[in-house]
Design an enzyme around this catalytic site. Sequence first.
Site, PDB file in Angstrom:
ATOM      1  N   LYS A  16     100.259   9.507  71.274  1.00 33.50           N
ATOM      2  CA  LYS A  16     101.498   9.906  71.972  1.00 33.50           C
ATOM      3  C   LYS A  16     101.743  11.410  71.852  1.00 33.50           C
ATOM      4  O   LYS A  16     102.059  12.076  72.834  1.00 33.50           O
ATOM      5  CB  LYS A  16     102.727   9.184  71.383  1.00 33.50           C
ATOM      6  CG  LYS A  16     102.702   7.682  71.474  1.00 33.50           C
ATOM      7  CD  LYS A  16     104.005   7.072  70.982  1.00 33.50           C
ATOM      8  CE  LYS A  16     104.334   7.315  69.518  1.00 33.50           C
ATOM      9  NZ  LYS A  16     103.388   6.712  68.558  1.00 33.50           N
ATOM     10  N   ARG A  91     112.537   3.877  69.139  1.00 35.68           N
ATOM     11  CA  ARG A  91     111.672   3.039  68.309  1.00 35.68           C
ATOM     12  C   ARG A  91     112.316   1.683  68.038  1.00 35.68           C
ATOM     13  O   ARG A  91     111.694   0.837  67.395  1.00 35.68           O
ATOM     14  CB  ARG A  91     111.415   3.733  66.979  1.00 35.68           C
ATOM     15  CG  ARG A  91     110.022   4.333  66.835  1.00 35.68           C
ATOM     16  CD  ARG A  91     109.951   4.913  65.450  1.00 35.68           C
ATOM     17  NE  ARG A  91     108.650   5.195  64.945  1.00 35.68           N
ATOM     18  CZ  ARG A  91     108.006   6.369  65.064  1.00 35.68           C
ATOM     19  NH1 ARG A  91     108.514   7.332  65.762  1.00 35.68           N
ATOM     20  NH2 ARG A  91     106.842   6.543  64.476  1.00 35.68           N
ATOM     21  N   ARG A 128      92.907  11.061  60.436  1.00 32.71           N
ATOM     22  CA  ARG A 128      93.698  12.156  61.015  1.00 32.71           C
ATOM     23  C   ARG A 128      94.017  13.242  59.994  1.00 32.71           C
ATOM     24  O   ARG A 128      94.383  12.958  58.863  1.00 32.71           O
ATOM     25  CB  ARG A 128      94.996  11.548  61.553  1.00 32.71           C
ATOM     26  CG  ARG A 128      95.954  12.503  62.156  1.00 32.71           C
ATOM     27  CD  ARG A 128      96.888  11.786  63.085  1.00 32.71           C
ATOM     28  NE  ARG A 128      98.027  11.204  62.395  1.00 32.71           N
ATOM     29  CZ  ARG A 128      99.061  10.632  63.032  1.00 32.71           C
ATOM     30  NH1 ARG A 128      99.056  10.537  64.349  1.00 32.71           N
ATOM     31  NH2 ARG A 128     100.067  10.131  62.355  1.00 32.71           N
ATOM     32  N   ARG A 158      98.319  13.566  56.450  1.00 32.69           N
ATOM     33  CA  ARG A 158      99.774  13.394  56.478  1.00 32.69           C
ATOM     34  C   ARG A 158     100.160  12.419  55.372  1.00 32.69           C
ATOM     35  O   ARG A 158      99.473  11.423  55.168  1.00 32.69           O
ATOM     36  CB  ARG A 158     100.182  12.820  57.847  1.00 32.69           C
ATOM     37  CG  ARG A 158     101.241  13.634  58.546  1.00 32.69           C
ATOM     38  CD  ARG A 158     101.458  13.124  59.931  1.00 32.69           C
ATOM     39  NE  ARG A 158     102.299  11.935  59.966  1.00 32.69           N
ATOM     40  CZ  ARG A 158     102.786  11.424  61.087  1.00 32.69           C
ATOM     41  NH1 ARG A 158     102.514  11.981  62.243  1.00 32.69           N
ATOM     42  NH2 ARG A 158     103.541  10.351  61.055  1.00 32.69           N
ATOM     43  N   ARG A 169     103.574   1.005  58.518  1.00 26.80           N
ATOM     44  CA  ARG A 169     104.035   1.579  59.798  1.00 26.80           C
ATOM     45  C   ARG A 169     103.637   0.673  60.955  1.00 26.80           C
ATOM     46  O   ARG A 169     104.390   0.517  61.924  1.00 26.80           O
ATOM     47  CB  ARG A 169     103.465   2.987  59.982  1.00 26.80           C
ATOM     48  CG  ARG A 169     104.176   4.002  59.080  1.00 26.80           C
ATOM     49  CD  ARG A 169     103.395   5.280  58.930  1.00 26.80           C
ATOM     50  NE  ARG A 169     103.267   6.013  60.160  1.00 26.80           N
ATOM     51  CZ  ARG A 169     102.259   6.837  60.425  1.00 26.80           C
ATOM     52  NH1 ARG A 169     101.285   7.028  59.546  1.00 26.80           N
ATOM     53  NH2 ARG A 169     102.222   7.479  61.553  1.00 26.80           N
TER      54      ARG A 169
END
Length: 226
Positions: A16, A91, A128, A158, A169
């Site tokens: 996104k 969300r 990532r 992260r 998540r």
Amino acid sequence: MSSLNLVILGPPGAGKGTQAERLARARGIPKISTGDILREAVQAGTPIGLRAKAIMDRGELVSDDVMIGIVKDRLDRPDARPGFILDGFPRTVAQAIALDGIMAGRAPLIVVDIAVPEAELVRRLGARLICESCGKNAEGVSDPSVPCPRCGGRLTQRADDNETVVLERLRVYHRNTAPLVEFYRTRPTFRSVDGAQAPDRVAAALEAAVAEAGDPAAGQPEGVRR
Ligand code: AMP
């Protein structure tokens, strides 16, 4: 170009942020990422940042009230008048209902869902890297000893991309955010694109979806589903 009020939906790791940023740059409108806004608040040590940090580190959601307030203020700023791209908001169904209220009197929302299989999300989030200095994802870089391709800063994982938090998540996504696909699906301006392709192909599918959702007479392009 006519105004574009776009929501990009999708699970964590769907791309996104990457896609929102590309399209926002191409259109000259702001990309509004609620995750980025919260991470900036954490770094700046503001009261919202201090409260959000522990929640984000657990992979849970910051309260609807706080998030709706943040987005309302941001959309009221003049640079968002010609259009915006929302990444990471809404969300929850409560956030989506509030967004409809905020949108009263503005051009209709276009909503595009980026769909990616779960195994691919877990793989992407585990690999990532983000830059400690500019806070951007280092796309295509998997070696943390390489400097950030944008600013030369140090790359790191992260805090919420570690395996335990990623799984939480994804659970939170299925419980709270996936129902938004059903919330929006019946709208004539909802589209879904395949996010498991290379980023350039996703970008092309997203552009096509946006064009078609804004002008249904243009017909259904390849790679876009209602
Ligand atoms: P993201 O960068 O979009 O993955 O967001 C990182 C974290 O920020 C999420 O895991 C949540 O803890 C928090 N967050 C971002 N956007 C929202 C939102 N719209 N509602 C609640 N929490 C959010």
